[in-house]
Structure formats: structure tokens, C-alpha cells
Design an enzyme around this catalytic site. Structure first.
Site, PDB file in Angstrom:
ATOM      1  CE1 TYR A  75      25.410  35.038  49.794  1.00  0.00           C
ATOM      2  CE2 TYR A  75      27.132  33.275  49.149  1.00  0.00           C
ATOM      3  CZ  TYR A  75      26.367  34.242  50.029  1.00  0.00           C
ATOM      4  OH  TYR A  75      26.540  33.962  51.580  1.00  0.00           O
ATOM      5  CD  GLU A  76      31.392  36.970  46.333  1.00  0.00           C
ATOM      6  OE1 GLU A  76      32.012  37.148  45.597  1.00  0.00           O
ATOM      7  OE2 GLU A  76      31.041  38.129  47.267  1.00  0.00           O
ATOM      8  N   GLY A  77      29.523  34.529  42.107  1.00  0.00           N
ATOM      9  CA  GLY A  77      29.669  33.573  40.827  1.00  0.00           C
ATOM     10  C   GLY A  77      29.050  32.281  41.144  1.00  0.00           C
ATOM     11  NE  ARG A 127      34.233  34.267  42.195  1.00  0.00           N
ATOM     12  CZ  ARG A 127      34.353  34.535  40.904  1.00  0.00           C
ATOM     13  NH1 ARG A 127      35.640  33.969  40.225  1.00  0.00           N
ATOM     14  NH2 ARG A 127      33.610  35.138  40.140  1.00  0.00           N
TER      15      ARG A 127
END
Length: 598
Positions: A439-441, A295
């Protein structure tokens, strides 16, 4: 060409003057490093990024990867660029010397990686994905798995992916349907489909190692029933030599809005051989152990695209002639003045500049905590760094990617109509940066993480500690005449932030809906105040340099003026977020679902 991607002088100021990166060389792990070795790594990264990655950035956008005759094809420029990245040692930038790595601090490795992300986010994705997969195997794999998969990855022979998302589930990993059936030889047969798999297929390596989330037959429901598996494209022998083709294939390459040079694939697992990594039903634990670095990297990715936009906007604003200054001609020998003389253009450029530089300082602070998490000499210090990094990560990922998109959009605006057409490259930066917010949450998930897991998890303890530390540092500058006017609004906001933290805690205790209703605005508010405190510290370092008679007076005066602009023109945004989150959840939830169509 030295400032087409990132400002090397600004980077040095942030690393060495604001964050004292050289102090890390006093830690045993980094004792063999010095500023000279750090600068050498940064210089190599800049050179490779400018010479090999940046030149084919537009070509990669215009010629997407194709999936033909059972394999993906890329433009020919990608492989030599990626090979040069590997040969220079950046794939193993933070690994130990014993493993053949550079043993750089995360603070410095992220600064090096920033050059590649700014130059070509699509092509640089392939080795970055491999780093994450390799770290998972190193942390949770058996010795046999490390020999078969990790060592070839360290050598750059195998690349890696993260195969998490499924068409019906999206971010809801608890709903995945991919199954892992035990086989007689101790391996598993993986059956299912994954989407959005970056680097799912390509010709850059001998093998591709997929880290796949799946459920065992007896798995408990929800996230507690997810396991993690190593599923290679080719089945290697015990020494990592490539063998037979596994039953995993690329179904198609997805056509995307941006970062088109990266092959994003639909992956089909048709009874593919996989190997359990870590404990059964502990797959998410493995993934989240590595998530902080992922992140942080995503936040930097979005931010670096924004900085590339800013660098282009500054050059264009100095060269583009249009209209005359409101106070009379500034370039009387030319038919018009450069647009940088106009207040609104300066507003956009200074917004870009102060957000980019402030966010990079925030990311560097977070990276510093990740270094201390593993390198602090005592256990209490390591635990404290772990808590601080966990608190900062959702802010860094969400805010930096939001800023990257805003700054890229402003770059298009500075160019005007020329920014909207492909020729100048600004519209690509805006398209490329958009995915980083997803992306990545998604950034909404990051905000929920901040409020639900971090703030409510310890009833604000770690955040209040951070606010207190920032207040002490800011108060120390009140007695310095030049800095007092800058310190005052920072201290006011820090106190307001402390009070707002209490109000959010109380609201969430009254109504669980407030967790979701307040989260995005609370994250944004927090980020703007964090940047204000960092700009104050940057101003202090600049003033110290001026007081010491620095020969770079213009550079340091620019820092003081940038800090002043941020505090007067950007920090007021925090008030909007405060008012919005105090508006409560009821206005969000009161409208019946069917009324959204009215």
C-alpha cells in the site's frame, strides 16, 4: 521491558550524534524545543506504546473487527489506547502551538510514532490515517471546510480515511469509476464503491471523514479528470456538531493476512453528500502533495515491525540452548550453548541489526529534509530540501518495507519451529509487515517513480548532487587510520553508483522498456550504497566518542563492528543488483505471453 520494541540508546545515537537533531532547535519554528523536550516526547511515546498498545497486539490479531448491525466492533482495548494517544497530543505532534499541537519536527515525530508502530501496527493505524486526512483539509480546504471538518479532527472527535482504490482499478487511479454529480446547494452526490479502506468504519470517534477520489460529469479522461471530495459518515453543521447520517456505508470488513486489528472496509457511496476540496480535476495533485509524509510513514511502519522482530530474536538467541559452539563449550555449566554463539545465527542477527539501524538513519535523513522543506530560512534552501526529499521518498518507502519483511522473516528463522507457530508472535510480525510493500503505492511503483520521475525528470541532476555530497563526506574520513578501511569501499561504491546512474540514463533513452526493467534493481542498489555511506558516518561518530574517552566504550565499539559487518557482508548485495539491471530489458520482454504457460 525497555528494549522490547525499539532500542532507546540506538535511537538517541542516530538522532543526536549522527543527525544532530538538536540543531533543529535553532530554527525559529522549533526554538522553544530542546533535547529535554524531545526526550520527554520520546519517553511518553515509549511508555504509552508499551503499556497500552503492545499488550493487546496479539488479541487484535486473533479477534478481527466485526461488522454487525450496521457498525464495526473492535476489541475493547483499542479505544483506551487510542484515547491515550490523543490525550498525549500525538495526533497533532507537528502542528503549531497555536493549533494546540506539539510543534515537533518531523524527524522527532516519526521517532515518536515508531514506538506505536512497533507495538501495535493495527490499532495505531486509526489516528495515523486521521493525520493524513486532516493535513489534506488543512492544505486545500476552504475556511468553512476547516471549521466543519478540520477542527473536530484536530480535537480528536472526527477521524479520517483515504478512499482511493476501486476493485477493477487497483493502483491505476486513472480508471476509477466513482462519480460526483453536482447538487443545487453546491455540494455533490457521490456514487461508487471503494475497497481496502483502512479505518472505513469503527466506534472510536463521533464521525469519520472520508477523503474520496471521484470524477465530475465533464471530467477529462485519465488522471487529469480526478477530483477530491470530503464525504463524512454523518453530516455536521457549521460548528462541526454531528447531524444526519450520510448515504455512505460499510459493505463489509475485509479479511486480511495481517494488521487485522485495523478495520479495512469495502465502502459504498450511494449518492452520499460530498464537498469538493481544492480545484476540480486536481484531486491527484492534492493527494500527492501529502504523499511524501504518508510514504515515509509507511516505510517506518515496515521497518518498525522488523525491529520488533530483531529485538525478539536477540532475546531468544541469548536464552535458547541448542548444540555446542564449533570451538568448544561456551556455557559448560549448561546442557548446551545459547544459539547466539553459532555463526549462522549471528549472521542472521547482524543482518537484522545493520539493516534496521541503517534504514532508520536513512528515514531520519529523509525526515530532516521534510523539516527543512518548511523550516529553512531561505527559499533556495527550502527548494533544495523539497528536491532531496522527493528523491529519497521512493527509496525510503520501498527499501524500508522490503527490509522490514526480510528482517521479520529472519526473526522467524532465528526462532526456528517456535517462530512458525503463533505462540511467540514472530509469525504475526511477518504477516503484518507484508502489506507495507503493497500500500501507499507498491514497491514496483516506487521504483518506477524513482527512475521515471526523479532520475529522468532532471537527467540525474539531484541524484548526482547527492552522490557528490556523500563522496565529499566520505573522503574527509580517509585520513583517519581507523576509518580508512571503512571509507575505501564506500568511496568505490559511490563512484560505481555515479557511473551506473549514467548507464541507466543512457539505457532508458534508448529503450523505454528499460525504465521498468532497471527500476527495482536501481532502487535497491541505490539504497544499499546509501546505507553504506550512513554506516560510515555512524562509525565516524562512534570513533570520535571513543577517542574522547566515552564511558560507553562497548556501545561505540559495537557501532564500529556493525559498520564493518555491513560493508563486508551486506553491501556486496549491490553487485547483484548492478549486474541484473545491466542485463537489459530484452530478456524480460522476449518471451511471448502464451509461452508463460510452458
Amino acid at each position: 521491558m525497555s528494549e522490547t520494541l525499539l532500542s532507546s540508546r540506538n535511537l538517541a545515537f542516530e538522532l543526536y550524534e549522527v543527525l544532530d537533531a538538536e540543531a533543529l532547535t535553532h530554527r525559529p519554528r522549533f526554538a522553544e524545543h530542546s533535547r529535554e523536550t524531545f526526550d520527554a516526547a520520546l519517553g511518553t511515546a515509549r511508555s504509552l506504546a508499551e503499556k497500552l498498545f503492545a499488550p493487546h497486539n496479539r488479541k487484535g490479531d486473533e479477534h478481527e473487527p466485526l461488522y454487525e448491525n450496521g457498525s464495526a466492533t473492535l476489541i475493547p482495548e483499542v479505544k483506551p489506547a487510542v484515547d491515550a494517544f490523543l490525550d498525549a497530543g500525538f495526533l497533532n505532534a507537528t502542528r503549531s502551538f497555536e493549533q494546540g499541537g506539539m510543534q515537533l519536527p518531523t524527524l522527532l515525530s516519526q521517532a515518536c510514532f515508531a514506538h506505536f508502530q512497533a507495538a501495535n501496527v493495527g490499532s495505531s493505524a486509526y489516528p495515523f490515517l486521521t493525520m493524513g486526512a486532516a493535513n489534506l483539509i488543512e492544505s486545500f480546504g476552504s475556511e468553512e471546510q476547516k471549521q466543519r471538518f478540520l477542527q473536530p479532527m484536530i480535537e480528536g472527535r472526527f477521524f479520517g480515511t483515504m478512499a482511493l482504490t476501486e476493485p477493477h482499478a487497483g493502483s491505476s487511479l486513472s480508471d476509477i469509476r466513482t462519480r460526483a454529480e453536482p447538487a443545487a446547494d453546491g455540494s455533490y452526490r457521490i456514487k461508487g464503491n471503494k475497497i481496502f479502506i483502512s479505518g472505513g468504519d469503527h466506534p472510536l470517534s463521533e464521525n469519520i471523514v472520508h477523503m474520496v477520489l471521484a470524477k465530475l460529469p465533464d471530467a477529462p479522461p485519465g488522471v487529469k479528470g480526478i477530483s477530491l471530495f470530503i464525504v463524512p459518515k454523518f453530516l455536521p453543521d457549521a460548528e462541526g456538531n454531528v447531524g444526519a447520517r450520510n448515504a455512505v456505508s460499510c459493505g463489509s470488513i475485509e479479511h486480511k493476512m495481517g494488521i487485522k486489528a485495523s478495520a479495512t472496509c469495502v465502502m459504498n457511496f450511494d449518492g452520499a453528500t460530498g464537498y469538493l476540496i481544492g480545484e476540480p480535476n486536481k484531486g491527484l495533485h492534492c493527494m500527492f502533495t501529502m504523499m511524501n509524509h504518508a510514504r515515509l510513514g509507511t516505510g517506518m511502519q515496515g521497518l518498525c515491525l522488523g525491529e520488533t522482530s530483531y529485538q525478539g530474536a536477540v532475546r531468544y538467541a541469548r536464552e535458547r540452548l541448542q548444540m555446542r559452539s564449533l570451538t568448544g563449550p561456551k556455557a559448560p555449566d549448561k546442557p548446551a550453548d545459547p544459539i547466539i554463539v553459532h555463526p549462522d545465527v549471528r549472521r542472521m542477527l547482524l543482518t537484522q541489526k545493520t539493516l534496521v539501524e541503517g534504514c532508520r538513519m536513512l528515514a531520519a535523513c529523509c525526515a530532516r529534509q521534510l523539516d527543512l522543506e518548511h523550516g529553512h530560512p531561505d527559499a533556495d534552501g527550502r527548494r533544495a530540501a523539497t528536491r532531496r526529499a522527493a528523491l529519497l521518498i521512493p527509496i525510503v518507502k520501498a527499501f524500508l518495507t522490503d527490509v522490514g519483511q526480510e528482517v521479520a522473516s529472519l526473526g522467524v528463522q532465528v526462532y526456528g519451529g517456535h517462530g512458525f507457530i503463533r505462540e511467540w508472535g514472530m509469525e504475526q510480525l511477518m504477516r503484518d509487515s507484508r502489506i507495507t510493500q503493497i500500500y501507499e503505492g507498491t514497491n514496483g511503483i516506487q521504483a518506477l517513480d524513482l527512475v521515471r520521475r526523479k532520475l529522468l525528470g532532471d537527467q540525474g541532476g539531484e541524484l548526482l548532487a547527492l552522490q557528490g555530497e556523500l563522496a565529499v563526506a566520505s573522503e574527509a574520513l580517509q585520513g583517519r587510520a581507523v576509518l580508512a578501511p571503512l571509507a575505501e569501499p564506500v568511496l568505490q561504491r559511490l563512484e560505481e553508483w555515479r557511473q551506473l546512474t549514467g548507464q541507466v540514463l543512457e539505457a532508458c533513452a534508448r529503450d523505454p522498456q528499460e525504465i521498468g526493467a532497471t527500476s527495482v534493481d536501481f532502487l535497491q542498489y541505490s539504497a544499499y550504497v546509501l546505507l553504506a555511506a550512513l554506516w560510515l558516518q555512524a562509525a565516524a561518530r562512534a570513533q570520535e566518542a571513543l577517542d574522547g574517552g566515552s564511558g560507553e566504550g562497548d556501545f561505540y565499539r559495537a557501532k564500529l563492528r556493525s559498520a564493518d559487518f555491513y560493508l563486508r557482508r551486506i553491501l556486496p548485495r549491490a553487485s547483484m543488483h548492478r549486474e541484473a539491471l545491466l542485463g537489459g530489458a530484452d530478456c524480460l520482454m522476449a518471451l511471448p505471453e502464451e509461452h508463460f504457460s510452458f
